[in-house]
Design a protein around this motif. Structure first.
Motif, PDB file in Angstrom:
ATOM      1  N   ALA A  27       0.753  -1.050  -0.001  1.00  0.00           N
ATOM      2  CA  ALA A  27      -0.072   0.223   0.164  1.00  0.00           C
ATOM      3  C   ALA A  27       0.740   1.362   0.030  1.00  0.00           C
ATOM      4  N   PRO A  28       1.956   1.667   1.079  1.00  0.00           N
ATOM      5  CA  PRO A  28       2.621   2.614   0.883  1.00  0.00           C
ATOM      6  C   PRO A  28       3.280   2.822  -0.384  1.00  0.00           C
ATOM      7  N   LEU A  29       3.787   1.580  -1.170  1.00  0.00           N
ATOM      8  CA  LEU A  29       4.586   1.614  -2.432  1.00  0.00           C
ATOM      9  C   LEU A  29       3.625   2.122  -3.701  1.00  0.00           C
ATOM     10  N   VAL A  30       2.343   1.648  -3.547  1.00  0.00           N
ATOM     11  CA  VAL A  30       1.507   2.229  -4.618  1.00  0.00           C
ATOM     12  C   VAL A  30       1.063   3.806  -4.474  1.00  0.00           C
ATOM     13  N   ILE A  31       0.859   3.725  -3.058  1.00  0.00           N
ATOM     14  CA  ILE A  31       0.435   5.454  -3.002  1.00  0.00           C
ATOM     15  C   ILE A  31       1.397   6.349  -3.287  1.00  0.00           C
ATOM     16  N   SER A  32       2.630   6.006  -2.764  1.00  0.00           N
ATOM     17  CA  SER A  32       3.704   6.928  -3.128  1.00  0.00           C
ATOM     18  C   SER A  32       3.918   7.102  -4.446  1.00  0.00           C
ATOM     19  N   ALA A  33       3.793   6.059  -5.409  1.00  0.00           N
ATOM     20  CA  ALA A  33       4.021   6.101  -7.040  1.00  0.00           C
ATOM     21  C   ALA A  33       2.958   6.833  -7.510  1.00  0.00           C
ATOM     22  N   ALA A  34       1.693   6.734  -6.848  1.00  0.00           N
ATOM     23  CA  ALA A  34       0.702   7.234  -7.305  1.00  0.00           C
ATOM     24  C   ALA A  34       0.641   8.709  -7.103  1.00  0.00           C
ATOM     25  N   LEU A  35       0.810   9.192  -5.752  1.00  0.00           N
ATOM     26  CA  LEU A  35       1.075  10.715  -5.627  1.00  0.00           C
ATOM     27  C   LEU A  35       2.250  11.403  -6.398  1.00  0.00           C
ATOM     28  N   TYR A  36       3.340  10.585  -6.383  1.00  0.00           N
ATOM     29  CA  TYR A  36       4.338  11.293  -7.224  1.00  0.00           C
ATOM     30  C   TYR A  36       4.170  11.305  -8.731  1.00  0.00           C
ATOM     31  N   ALA A  37       3.423  10.510  -9.403  1.00  0.00           N
ATOM     32  CA  ALA A  37       2.951  10.564 -10.799  1.00  0.00           C
ATOM     33  C   ALA A  37       1.921  11.663 -10.963  1.00  0.00           C
ATOM     34  N   ARG A  38       0.833  11.665  -9.945  1.00  0.00           N
ATOM     35  CA  ARG A  38      -0.327  12.695 -10.113  1.00  0.00           C
ATOM     36  C   ARG A  38       0.568  13.960 -10.232  1.00  0.00           C
ATOM     37  N   GLY A  39       1.306  14.191  -8.954  1.00  0.00           N
ATOM     38  CA  GLY A  39       1.942  15.482  -8.951  1.00  0.00           C
ATOM     39  C   GLY A  39       2.845  16.058 -10.078  1.00  0.00           C
ATOM     40  N   LEU A  40       3.211  15.067 -10.778  1.00  0.00           N
ATOM     41  CA  LEU A  40       4.294  15.303 -11.903  1.00  0.00           C
ATOM     42  C   LEU A  40       3.332  16.027 -13.197  1.00  0.00           C
ATOM     43  N   ARG A  41       2.033  15.701 -13.050  1.00  0.00           N
ATOM     44  CA  ARG A  41       0.882  15.931 -14.277  1.00  0.00           C
ATOM     45  C   ARG A  41       0.887  17.480 -14.441  1.00  0.00           C
ATOM     46  N   PRO A  42       0.396  18.144 -13.334  1.00  0.00           N
ATOM     47  CA  PRO A  42       0.506  19.700 -13.393  1.00  0.00           C
ATOM     48  C   PRO A  42       1.689  20.395 -13.345  1.00  0.00           C
ATOM     49  N   LEU A  43       2.892  19.891 -12.998  1.00  0.00           N
ATOM     50  CA  LEU A  43       4.153  20.234 -12.909  1.00  0.00           C
ATOM     51  C   LEU A  43       4.532  20.379 -14.440  1.00  0.00           C
ATOM     52  N   TRP A  44       4.254  19.122 -15.154  1.00  0.00           N
ATOM     53  CA  TRP A  44       4.929  19.124 -16.358  1.00  0.00           C
ATOM     54  C   TRP A  44       3.685  19.466 -17.431  1.00  0.00           C
ATOM     55  N   ASP A  45       2.673  20.193 -17.078  1.00  0.00           N
ATOM     56  CA  ASP A  45       1.581  20.325 -18.066  1.00  0.00           C
ATOM     57  C   ASP A  45       2.170  21.305 -19.235  1.00  0.00           C
ATOM     58  N   GLU A  46       3.123  22.277 -18.554  1.00  0.00           N
ATOM     59  CA  GLU A  46       3.558  23.044 -19.781  1.00  0.00           C
ATOM     60  C   GLU A  46       4.797  22.660 -20.631  1.00  0.00           C
ATOM     61  N   HIS A  47       5.556  22.079 -19.835  1.00  0.00           N
ATOM     62  CA  HIS A  47       6.670  21.501 -20.428  1.00  0.00           C
ATOM     63  C   HIS A  47       7.222  20.547 -19.397  1.00  0.00           C
ATOM     64  N   VAL A  48       7.768  19.353 -20.084  1.00  0.00           N
ATOM     65  CA  VAL A  48       8.513  18.281 -19.038  1.00  0.00           C
ATOM     66  C   VAL A  48       9.747  18.910 -18.657  1.00  0.00           C
ATOM     67  N   GLY A  49       9.683  18.735 -17.402  1.00  0.00           N
ATOM     68  CA  GLY A  49      11.075  19.075 -16.646  1.00  0.00           C
ATOM     69  C   GLY A  49      10.882  20.356 -15.922  1.00  0.00           C
ATOM     70  N   ARG A  50       9.482  20.769 -15.787  1.00  0.00           N
ATOM     71  CA  ARG A  50       9.171  22.073 -14.839  1.00  0.00           C
ATOM     72  C   ARG A  50       9.130  21.393 -13.579  1.00  0.00           C
ATOM     73  N   GLY A  51       9.812  22.080 -12.771  1.00  0.00           N
ATOM     74  CA  GLY A  51       9.620  21.874 -11.220  1.00  0.00           C
ATOM     75  C   GLY A  51      10.340  20.577 -10.895  1.00  0.00           C
TER      76      GLY A  51
END
Length: 307
Positions: A27-51
């Motif tokens: 559960a912690p492994l899945v949650i951590s991966a899901a949170l990281y991937a979800r957080g990258l979406r708005p950060l990389w919305d404009e261009h990959v590598g932002r933030g």
């Protein structure tokens, strides 16, 4: 399944298919991966590598994968039979996975994965004086160094280590303390530098010294295990015989793993930091020279104007 059952029931031919899907680990492994991937979406919305830069995300992915391998794969099951494999598991978590996860800067995308209201709540909580005092204290390089080092040595006391072989709760607590203090230690090494100036150079030097210090004390513990003629953990029993090892040979191999490869990893990290320290010093010297040259040119232009 307890460690005693593992000692009695697993054979060399079946251990490689024994994956541990313990919910408390999955559960912690899945949650951590899901949170990281979800957080990258708005950060990389404009261009990959932002933030979060691409290489940082790759480091997190590699660290996450190694953590999963250490805790879920047959390494976990085999570590109940062989002290040497148990040591491999610990070193994977503390020396390789932990710094990779820290390099991935997981707090940034994980915060972005939360709703805006939740982010504000977390932000207010981290600004409270009590939390800030506590965080500043435990992230002092010397404090993190002592906490992590003491955790390693205390858990290798025979009574405590053998308790992890007969108690799932003790085993989970050992892994949590090893991994948690390793993350804290590597955070101070990687992100604990003061911004700019002499303070940054001094912090690079401190980080290098702490890595060498960790190399020395963990290597000393590994050497003690390697050269000891006394069996530290008799609870492993004769399980090593199924793998062609005597109990003392199993202990010696575990000590060598802690002493040589782990120390080598710390030394590599120290050398990389030292190289970064030199590069930062050269950059500051170059900037200073450019500023001096610019001042000379301005002074010459002013002199020519008045003449």
């Amino acid at each position: 399944m307890t460690a005693i059952v593992l000692h009695a029931g697993l054979a060399p031919g079946s251990v490689w298919t024994s994956w541990d899907w313990e919910p408390g680990i999955v559960a912690p492994l899945v949650i951590s991966a899901a949170l990281y991937a979800r957080g990258l979406r708005p950060l990389w919305d404009e261009h990959v590598g932002r933030g979060i830069r691409v290489w940082e995300a790759a480091c997190f992915a590699a660290g996450w994968l190694l953590t999963a391998i250490a805790l879920l794969s047959p390494i976990h099951e085999l570590g109940e039979q062989l002290f040497a494999v148990h040591m491999v598991q610990h070193e994977l978590l503390m020396v390789i996975a932990a710094p990779l996860l820290v390099l991935g800067r997981p707090l940034v995308p994980m915060l972005w994965a939360l709703p805006s209201r939740a982010r504000r709540v977390v932000g207010r909580a981290t600004q409270r004086p009590a939390w800030r005092v506590f965080w500043r204290f435990i992230t002092r390089p010397s404090v993190a160094f002592v906490i992590h080092g003491a955790t390693i040595w205390i858990w290798h006391a025979p009574a405590l280590f053998e308790a992890t072989l007969t108690s799932d709760a003790a085993h989970a607590l050992q892994h949590a303390s090893f991994f948690g203090t390793a993350l804290l230690f590597w955070w101070t090494i990687v992100h604990g530098h003061a911004p700019g100036g002499r303070a940054r150079a001094m912090s690079f030097g401190t980080a290098v010294l702490l890595l060498f210090g960790t190399t020395l004390h963990s290597g000393a513990l590994g050497a003690l295990l390697t050269f000891s003629r006394t069996l530290w953990y008799p609870a492993y029993g004769t399980a090593a015989a199924a793998w062609g090892l005597t109990p003392i040979e199993d202990q010696q191999l575990a000590g060598l793993i802690m002493w040589i490869p782990a120390s080598f990893a710390y030394l590599i990290a120290a050398l990389l930091l030292f190289a970064g320290w030199l590069r930062a010093s050269e950059e500051r010297i170059h900037e200073r020279e450019l500023q001096q040259e610019a001042e000379r040119l301005r002074a010459r232009d002013t002199e020519e104007t008045w003449s």
